[in-house]
Every structure is written in structure tokens, then in C-alpha cells.
Write a protein that holds these residues in place. Structure first.
Motif, PDB file in Angstrom:
ATOM      1  N   TYR A  32     -45.729  24.406 -19.965  1.00 32.50           N
ATOM      2  CA  TYR A  32     -45.464  23.263 -20.759  1.00 32.50           C
ATOM      3  C   TYR A  32     -44.874  22.220 -19.601  1.00 32.50           C
ATOM      4  O   TYR A  32     -44.077  22.317 -19.007  1.00 32.50           O
ATOM      5  CB  TYR A  32     -44.324  23.262 -21.567  1.00 32.50           C
ATOM      6  N   THR A  58     -51.364  19.158 -27.280  1.00 30.40           N
ATOM      7  CA  THR A  58     -51.552  20.775 -27.861  1.00 30.40           C
ATOM      8  C   THR A  58     -53.103  20.729 -28.455  1.00 30.40           C
ATOM      9  O   THR A  58     -53.482  19.872 -28.978  1.00 30.40           O
ATOM     10  CB  THR A  58     -50.388  21.090 -28.656  1.00 30.40           C
ATOM     11  N   ARG A  75     -50.331  19.474 -22.641  1.00 30.58           N
ATOM     12  CA  ARG A  75     -48.962  19.393 -22.558  1.00 30.58           C
ATOM     13  C   ARG A  75     -48.514  21.158 -22.736  1.00 30.58           C
ATOM     14  O   ARG A  75     -47.411  21.302 -22.229  1.00 30.58           O
ATOM     15  CB  ARG A  75     -48.243  18.439 -23.382  1.00 30.58           C
ATOM     16  N   GLU A  76     -49.265  21.742 -23.500  1.00 32.64           N
ATOM     17  CA  GLU A  76     -49.109  23.067 -23.629  1.00 32.64           C
ATOM     18  C   GLU A  76     -50.469  23.568 -23.135  1.00 32.64           C
ATOM     19  O   GLU A  76     -51.516  23.313 -23.382  1.00 32.64           O
ATOM     20  CB  GLU A  76     -48.938  23.510 -24.948  1.00 32.64           C
ATOM     21  N   TYR A 119     -40.026  19.935 -19.920  1.00 33.43           N
ATOM     22  CA  TYR A 119     -39.238  19.810 -21.188  1.00 33.43           C
ATOM     23  C   TYR A 119     -37.934  20.769 -21.329  1.00 33.43           C
ATOM     24  O   TYR A 119     -37.838  21.850 -20.996  1.00 33.43           O
ATOM     25  CB  TYR A 119     -40.127  20.558 -22.331  1.00 33.43           C
ATOM     26  N   THR A 162     -47.547  16.339 -41.285  1.00 27.73           N
ATOM     27  CA  THR A 162     -47.671  16.527 -39.909  1.00 27.73           C
ATOM     28  C   THR A 162     -49.016  16.976 -39.092  1.00 27.73           C
ATOM     29  O   THR A 162     -49.688  17.641 -39.959  1.00 27.73           O
ATOM     30  CB  THR A 162     -46.484  17.263 -39.318  1.00 27.73           C
ATOM     31  N   LYS A 163     -49.072  16.814 -37.894  1.00 29.91           N
ATOM     32  CA  LYS A 163     -50.245  17.122 -37.205  1.00 29.91           C
ATOM     33  C   LYS A 163     -49.687  17.813 -35.932  1.00 29.91           C
ATOM     34  O   LYS A 163     -48.419  17.760 -35.547  1.00 29.91           O
ATOM     35  CB  LYS A 163     -51.516  16.107 -37.046  1.00 29.91           C
ATOM     36  N   LYS A 164     -50.671  18.427 -35.277  1.00 24.20           N
ATOM     37  CA  LYS A 164     -50.301  19.144 -33.899  1.00 24.20           C
ATOM     38  C   LYS A 164     -49.652  18.072 -33.170  1.00 24.20           C
ATOM     39  O   LYS A 164     -50.026  16.952 -32.887  1.00 24.20           O
ATOM     40  CB  LYS A 164     -51.552  20.036 -33.246  1.00 24.20           C
ATOM     41  N   PRO A 165     -48.664  18.559 -32.528  1.00 21.23           N
ATOM     42  CA  PRO A 165     -48.173  17.466 -31.227  1.00 21.23           C
ATOM     43  C   PRO A 165     -49.184  17.157 -30.240  1.00 21.23           C
ATOM     44  O   PRO A 165     -49.959  17.955 -29.995  1.00 21.23           O
ATOM     45  CB  PRO A 165     -47.087  18.244 -30.445  1.00 21.23           C
ATOM     46  N   ARG A 166     -49.095  15.716 -29.619  1.00 27.55           N
ATOM     47  CA  ARG A 166     -49.959  15.457 -28.659  1.00 27.55           C
ATOM     48  C   ARG A 166     -49.945  16.200 -27.482  1.00 27.55           C
ATOM     49  O   ARG A 166     -48.966  16.579 -27.123  1.00 27.55           O
ATOM     50  CB  ARG A 166     -49.760  13.888 -28.302  1.00 27.55           C
ATOM     51  N   ASP A 220     -55.009  24.002 -31.241  1.00 31.38           N
ATOM     52  CA  ASP A 220     -55.205  24.934 -32.040  1.00 31.38           C
ATOM     53  C   ASP A 220     -56.268  26.010 -31.523  1.00 31.38           C
ATOM     54  O   ASP A 220     -57.248  25.358 -31.411  1.00 31.38           O
ATOM     55  CB  ASP A 220     -55.170  24.922 -33.716  1.00 31.38           C
ATOM     56  N   TYR A 233     -44.853  17.559 -19.383  1.00 33.24           N
ATOM     57  CA  TYR A 233     -45.007  16.408 -20.225  1.00 33.24           C
ATOM     58  C   TYR A 233     -45.827  15.533 -19.318  1.00 33.24           C
ATOM     59  O   TYR A 233     -45.383  14.988 -18.453  1.00 33.24           O
ATOM     60  CB  TYR A 233     -43.711  15.698 -20.527  1.00 33.24           C
TER      61      TYR A 233
END
Length: 432
Positions: A113, A11, A124-125, A68, A5-9, A13, A115
């Protein structure tokens, strides 16, 4: 091997090599808040959904499109916070802070947060620094809060930041204004976007904030709130401007500012950057004198602002403003042999207890690789321990910049004393 998996769209790091930039901003925020008498408030990352429906407003884009929201196993509707003010007000009420000496001044550093379609300056974050003040209607408080934000941008060295202010009045004078807006926009009802057709009936002031080009053109000739302010609101706004003038804060009155949240009253303001594209607001806020009452409390005036940390970092990058890098490693102690390795561990621990940054090998490298690593991390000093150094109780301390060496005793107390003296001498020679 593919990642599972990868980071959610939407967001991002914050990696160890970049986190110092965030820490620098956070410390500056804390220092500025303390100078104005604000103390930190921390609230949960999620709240009951009705808090935002009542506080933010069920006609806003945030509530209608961007939250959310989910049901817990117990059937409760919970929402990740889309902004910081509603949760702060809930905490103010729940813990009876109105019984403390007023005004109550609180700040927060928080994640939010929403959307939304991700783009530069819109995630989104995202993260905000906010300041909230409860218990005063005085326009001096509005100006003080705005001045705090302006001071932050000055301390960061930001240029091309403009402050725009407006008053959107109180419920009393807004009633007449709403009638004027509805009368004006009714002529264009059929040509308005779908969202604005809904706003015309439910929240006409939001029509002024539409980004659809056709609707934006219509808004240019719409009635403006300053023309409908009651005497009390006009006097308050004049007072805000007078205090800003006294504080030396430059501003422009923009009568089209309405903000995207329903709880605002009277003063609203935005700090805009000309260097980060469409998402130009780096800080925004205003008064919300009716929010505490809306959430079930007694009437209590309040005001606040939030600044977007990601947008501030984007602005600093666009303007070429660098944040001071963290101090490099003070000393790297290389070692050969088991006893020397244990001694290196012991000496590093002693140094760390005094607040110094010290490292030794925890990978199992050879001596040459250890010294190469010391160079990579920018160690200011290095020392090599082997059997002879352990036996004699003395090792060579090397200044990695000048190449100068000196003997250093390995006895704990003497070692700390002599190394501290060497470091102070090097600091003085570097910055006399």
C-alpha cells in the motif's frame, strides 16, 4: 438505486472471470521458487511504523510521502506495509531464523500500500511476488536470484524485457562517492527541485533517481558509483557478472540505478518492460547487507527482489500473451422433479469428491433453461434426470461437442467409473 459506495481510488477488484489469470501467475511463482529452494513466508499486512522508518529509510519518498500510517486505539503508530522486505527481515529476526541452516530462502505473495497518484501500472493497493535470501555474501547468490526472475519471464513468454544491473557499493566506498555527488550538485543547488535540494544534504544518491526533466539532465553528467567502488565491492560485482554470464542471462550495466529504498548495498538490478509506459520496472531488487543489523540483529548479508503482479499482467496483455483459461464444467446434470433433483445433487457431490467439476440446478430453472445454462458454462457433458431415469437407474450421458450419447448407470460407484471412462475417451479424441 444508487450505490452507497465504490472501491477506493487506486484499488482494483479481481473478478471471478479474471481471477484464473492471477492464480496462474501465483502457481508459476510458487513452482519457480520451489525449484530454487525457496519456501513461503507470510507476514502481517501492517507493522509498527518504526520498522519502515528504520528499514526503508526516513529520507525516501515512501516514508516521507506515501505510507498509510495511523494510530491504534492503544496509541501505537501502525503502517500498512509499503513493501515486503522490511517485514520479512523483521520475521527473520523475531523468530530466530538465523539459527537455522544458512542460507535461509523465503518467498512471499503479498499486497502492498502506497499513497501515490494512480496511473497505469501504479496503484495504491498493489501486489508483489518476492524472493529473499539471508546468510550469504557470495556473488553466486546474487546471480542465482536474478536468474530466478529471468526464468519466470522466460516461462511466461515475455519479450522486450531488459535487465539492468549496477553496484552501489558499501558504506565504506559510498562515503567518498557521496562527497563527490555533493560537490557536483552544489553547483546546481538553486535550480534543483525542492525534493532534490533536501536530498542533497540527507541522501545524495537519490538525486540520480529524480524524474523532474531538468534534474534528470543534470544527473547525466554526475559522478557514477562504479568509479568509486572499493576493491571488495568491485570484485563482488565482477563475480555477479561472471555468474550471470555463466547462466546465460543477458544484462546491461546501468551506473545510474540507485533504487528508491535506503537499505540497498552492492548489487542492484531492474527488469524493465518496453510495453507498459512510464512505469516500466516489472521487477527490481538487490542486496541489503546492512538491513538485519539496522533492525537490531547481528550483521547478516541478505538480498532479494520483488515483481509487480499487476505490471506483469499489463505487460502480458500488451504483448498479446494469453493465460490458459480454466477447465470448463465436466458435466451438468439437469433434473425434472423433486426426487430427480435430489439425485442430481447426490451424483454431483460424488463427482466433486473425485476432483471433477460438476453442476446441477440450484436456481429452480425449467429443463429448457437448465440446458441453456449448461451451454453457457461450456459443460462438456450433460445428463437429464426424470422419473423414468430414477425408476430405471439409467440415464443418457450426452457429449455436448459431438452429440454422442451413451447409457450411464446411476448407482454411485458404477456411475463414477463409467463417467470417468467416457471423459477419458473424449479427452483422447480431443487430444490424441
Amino acid at each position: 438505486m444508487a450505490l452507497i459506495t465504490k472501491k477506493p481510488r487506486g484499488t482494483e477488484d479481481v473478478l471471478p472471470r479474471d481471477s484464473y489469470r492471477w492464480q496462474f501467475l501465483e502457481q508459476l511463482f510458487r513452482d519457480e521458487a520451489r525449484a530454487f529452494g525457496y519456501r513461503e513466508l507470510r507476514t502481517p499486512v501492517f507493522e509498527h511504523t518504526n520498522l519502515f522508518e528504520r528499514g526503508v529509510g526516513d529520507t525516501t519518498d515512501i516514508v516521507q510521502k506515501e505510507m498509510y500510517t495511523f494510530l491504534t486505539k492503544g496509541g501505537d503508530s501502525i503502517t500498512l506495509r509499503p513493501e515486503g522486505t522490511a517485514g520479512a527481515c523483521r520475521a527473520f529476526l523475531e523468530h530466530g531464523l538465523h539459527n537455522d541452516p544458512l542460507p535461509i530462502k523465503a518467498y512471499y505473495l503479498t499486497s502492498c500500500y502506497r499513497y501515490e497518484k494512480p496511473q497505469a501500472g501504479r496503484l495504491r493497493e498493489f501486489h508483489q511476488f518476492g524472493m529473499e535470501c539471508y546468510g550469504t555474501q557470495n556473488p553466486a547468490a546474487d546471480a542465482e536470484l536474478i536468474t530466478a526472475a529471468a526464468n519466470i519471464f522466460d516461462r511466461l513468454g515475455l519479450k522486450n524485457i531488459s535487465l539492468e544491473i549496477n553496484s552501489i557499493g558499501c558504506p565504506k566506498c559510498r562515503a567518498d562517492y557521496h562527497k563527490a555527488l555533493i560537490a557536483y550538485y552544489t553547483r546546481y543547488r538553486d535550480s534543483l527541485c525542492e525534493d532534490c535540494q533536501s536530498r542533497l544534504e540527507r541522501n545524495p544518491m537519490r538525486l540520480l533517481d529524480c524524474k523532474v526533466p531538468h534534474d534528470h539532465e543534470i544527473a547525466l553528467n554526475a559522478p557514477m558509483m562504479p568509479d568509486y567502488l572499493c576493491d571488495e565491492c568491485k570484485e563482488h560485482f565482477d563475480g555477479v557478472k561472471a555468474y550471470l554470464d555463466a547462466n546465460g542471462v543477458t544484462y546491461t550495466v546501468n551506473p545510474t540505478i540507485v533504487r528508491g529504498l535506503d537499505y540497498y548495498t552492492k548489487t542492484v538490478f531492474e527488469f524493465l518492460s518496453g510495453d507498459i509506459g512510464a512505469q516500466s520496472a516489472v521487477c527490481a531488487g538487490g542486496r541489503y547487507d546492512g538491513l538485519i543489523e539496522e533492525l537490531g540483529g547481528n550483521p547478516m548479508p541478505a538480498l532479494g527482489f520483488a515483481a509487480g503482479i499487476e505490471r506483469l499482467l499489463l505487460t502480458m496483455d500488451a504483448q498479446g500473451i494469453t493465460i490458459p483459461a480454466p477447465s470448463p464444467c465436466d458435466i451438468y446434470i439437469a433434473s425434472m422433479g423433486e426426487e430427480a433433483h435430489k439425485k442430481a445433487s447426490d451424483l454431483c457431490n460424488l463427482l466433486r469428491r473425485t476432483g471433477l467439476y460438476a453442476e446441477f440446478d440450484v436456481v429452480g430453472r425449467g429443463l429448457k433453461a437448465q440446458m441453456k445454462y449448461a451451454n453457457k458454462i461450456g459443460a462438456r457433458f450433460s445428463m437429464v434426470l426424470g422419473d423414468d431415469e430414477i425408476a430405471n437407474g439409467i440415464a443418457k450421458l450426452k457429449n455436448m461437442d459431438s452429440g454422442e450419447q451413451r447409457d450411464l448407470p446411476l448407482d454411485g460407484e458404477a456411475f463414477i467409473k463409467e463417467f470417468t471412462a467416457a471423459k477419458l475417451e473424449a479427452d483422447f479424441n480431443t487430444n490424441p
